[in-house]
Design a protein around this motif. Structure first.
Motif, mmCIF file in Angstrom:
data_model
loop_
_atom_site.group_PDB
_atom_site.id
_atom_site.type_symbol
_atom_site.label_atom_id
_atom_site.label_comp_id
_atom_site.label_asym_id
_atom_site.label_seq_id
_atom_site.Cartn_x
_atom_site.Cartn_y
_atom_site.Cartn_z
ATOM 1 N N MET A 281 0.755 -1.234 0.007
ATOM 2 C CA MET A 281 0.063 -0.024 0.217
ATOM 3 C C MET A 281 0.865 1.184 -0.098
ATOM 4 O O MET A 281 0.548 2.183 -0.573
ATOM 5 C CB MET A 281 -0.915 0.078 1.131
ATOM 6 N N LEU A 282 1.993 1.408 0.785
ATOM 7 C CA LEU A 282 2.731 2.624 0.726
ATOM 8 C C LEU A 282 3.421 2.824 -0.593
ATOM 9 O O LEU A 282 3.434 3.735 -1.035
ATOM 10 C CB LEU A 282 3.833 2.396 1.967
ATOM 11 N N GLU A 284 2.357 1.675 -3.304
ATOM 12 C CA GLU A 284 1.208 2.345 -4.421
ATOM 13 C C GLU A 284 0.717 3.841 -4.026
ATOM 14 O O GLU A 284 0.781 4.807 -5.169
ATOM 15 C CB GLU A 284 -0.168 1.638 -3.967
ATOM 16 N N HIS A 285 0.877 4.338 -2.694
ATOM 17 C CA HIS A 285 0.772 5.578 -2.514
ATOM 18 C C HIS A 285 1.786 6.538 -3.165
ATOM 19 O O HIS A 285 1.634 7.729 -3.519
ATOM 20 C CB HIS A 285 0.712 5.785 -0.969
ATOM 21 N N ARG A 286 3.091 6.065 -3.080
ATOM 22 C CA ARG A 286 4.266 6.601 -3.658
ATOM 23 C C ARG A 286 4.036 6.893 -5.204
ATOM 24 O O ARG A 286 4.602 7.883 -5.699
ATOM 25 C CB ARG A 286 5.550 6.024 -3.207
ATOM 26 N N TYR A 288 1.237 6.975 -6.965
ATOM 27 C CA TYR A 288 0.391 7.878 -7.112
ATOM 28 C C TYR A 288 0.978 9.389 -6.935
ATOM 29 O O TYR A 288 0.685 10.239 -7.626
ATOM 30 C CB TYR A 288 -0.875 7.781 -6.147
ATOM 31 N N GLN A 289 1.659 9.507 -5.935
ATOM 32 C CA GLN A 289 2.319 11.010 -5.708
ATOM 33 C C GLN A 289 3.232 11.337 -6.910
ATOM 34 O O GLN A 289 3.366 12.331 -7.359
ATOM 35 C CB GLN A 289 3.326 10.871 -4.495
ATOM 36 N N THR A 314 10.666 4.731 -0.153
ATOM 37 C CA THR A 314 9.227 4.535 0.389
ATOM 38 C C THR A 314 9.235 5.686 1.700
ATOM 39 O O THR A 314 8.229 5.905 2.237
ATOM 40 C CB THR A 314 8.717 3.274 0.503
ATOM 41 N N ASP A 317 8.007 11.206 0.350
ATOM 42 C CA ASP A 317 7.532 11.265 -1.059
ATOM 43 C C ASP A 317 8.420 11.786 -2.106
ATOM 44 O O ASP A 317 9.718 12.314 -1.836
ATOM 45 C CB ASP A 317 6.460 12.314 -0.824
#
Length: 417
Positions: A281-282, A284-286, A288-289, A314, A317
């Motif tokens: 999940m982390l 994935e978040h990066r 998207y950023q 990770t 950002d």
């Protein structure tokens, strides 16, 4: 008088199965469409979007997200609906899908439809049924709400074109970011058949816009554009590889969005991560950023990765990581820096950069003046000068990183060791 179709007693049971089967598809978004209701029709699509997500004003937007069928002839290793899996199977007819959409809309359960499907017989048969759903909703029920439809790779161009005249958004899921990954986990899928409808939709959107310049009342073709989804973590594809694919899709086909879906282990297999692997999940978040930096901040993939780096850090950002790798470009004076320079400063985004430009026309900004612009000063102070003064502790990699990076108590472990 409304059309009445014979409905089977197990309709809602089948709907539950197919809605559950659709939950792994994340490529739904706000519509970007503003189509008002009228006396002849029912429903409307607003620019803030119709989807199961959060709108800009904080509202939760709902839609009926469902598969037409989860009976599939493919055996993709990562998919819960693969032909060899022993799962409950179900299908909806086009008439049932249209009626469910209308009844749910009338009860204020949903604001639109997100329709996808497994491939039960072949691509054309599935795409034809999906077209029938759109035709019933738009022409029989006069439904003006938002509709997002998944294109089935390999379907005839005519079917794709017909669906595009009735849908607001279309998407062709890549699923995996490389030919090698597809060959490993989904050998029945042809990469070229995935890219061809993307290309077709792109060209038809352009042609339709040109035609509407001269025929103002001509119907729109996919007015909310197209998107795609990429699964991350199911294969060893690196962040650089994944974002390079996204960059090419944005450049070649002007996609509205690439969605990144952290792989949730649902199957066992020699080429898959363990069932005990946690979804990344982390990561994935990066992604998207980083994707946001590509689409709105003018960054390129080559800028976000150093020569020998394949994956993002990770811990921080990607904008902060880039700034720390390019300290020779900082600090920048906020009273003279251009907009394109300001938005590359960690803690300064599009809105705060525009406010800085506006404020400094009246008077030079000092550190206190920056607070009115909405900057995240905790980050920005390490990379800027305000009226020639530096407010950070020290313009040095370790100092800034120690000040800004909060390390989690438990480090995330890569599924590949």
């Amino acid at each position: 008088m409304r059309e009445v179709y014979p409905l089977k007693e197990d309709l809602y049971e089948r709907l539950m199965v197919l809605a559950d089967s659709a939950k792994y598809d994340v490529s739904c978004s706000s519509s970007g469409v503003d189509r008002k209701s009228n006396k002849q029709g029912l429903g409307s699509a607003k620019s803030y979007g119709i989807c199961h997500t959060w709108a800009a004003d904080g509202r939760c937007i709902s839609l009926m997200k469902v598969l037409l069928t989860n009976n599939c002839i493919y055996n993709c290793a990562y998919c819960v609906n693969r032909v060899t899996n022993d799962v409950e199977r179900a299908s909806l007819t086009p008439e049932e899908t249209a009626l469910l959409t209308m009844e749910f809309y009338r009860r204020n359960y949903i604001e639109g439809l997100f329709l996808s499907s497994a491939i039960e017989k072949n691509a054309d048969d599935t795409m034809e049924k999906m077209y029938q759903v759109l035709l019933l909703l738009r022409k029989i029920h006069h439904f003006n709400g938002y509709i997002h439809i998944k294109v089935i790779p390999g379907a005839q161009d005519t079917l794709v074109q017909q669906c595009g005249m009735l849908a607001d958004r279309m998407s062709v899921n890549m699923e995996l970011p490389s030919r090698e990954s597809l060959s490993l986990l989904a050998p029945q899928k042809d990469p070229e058949k995935i890219l061809l409808p993307m290309k077709q939709i792109h060209h038809q959107i352009i042609d339709n816009k040109d035609a509407r310049k001269y025929l103002r009342h001509a119907p729109s073709f996919v007015p909310a554009g197209q998107s795609t989804q990429v699964i991350i973590g199911a294969t060893p594809d690196t962040d650089r590889r994944i974002l390079s694919v996204s960059e090419q899709l944005y450049t070649r086909y002007q996609l509205k969005r690439v969605y990144y879906s952290a792989y949730v282990p649902v199957n066992e297999g020699p080429n898959l991560p363990s069932l005990w692997t946690k979804p990344p999940m982390l990561r994935e978040h990066r992604l998207y950023q980083a994707d946001w930096l590509l689409r709105y901040y003018g960054f390129t993939v080559s800028e976000l990765f150093s020569k020998n780096t394949e994956n993002m850090d990770t811990e921080m950002d990607p904008k902060l990581a880039w700034a720390l790798a390019h300290l020779d470009s900082f600090p920048v004076e906020i009273n003279t820096a251009t907009y394109s320079t300001l938005i590359r400063v960690p803690g300064i985004g599009d809105i705060s950069a525009r406010r800085i430009l506006k404020e400094r026309r009246i008077r030079p900004l000092d550190f206190d003046g920056l607070k009115r612009t909405g900057c995240v000063l905790k980050k920005a102070k390490h990379f800027i000068l305000a009226k020639g003064r530096y407010y950070g502790e020290k313009l040095e990699f370790d100092t800034i990183k120690n000040n800004l990076v909060e390390r989690p108590l438990v480090q995330q472990i890569s599924i590949w060791g």
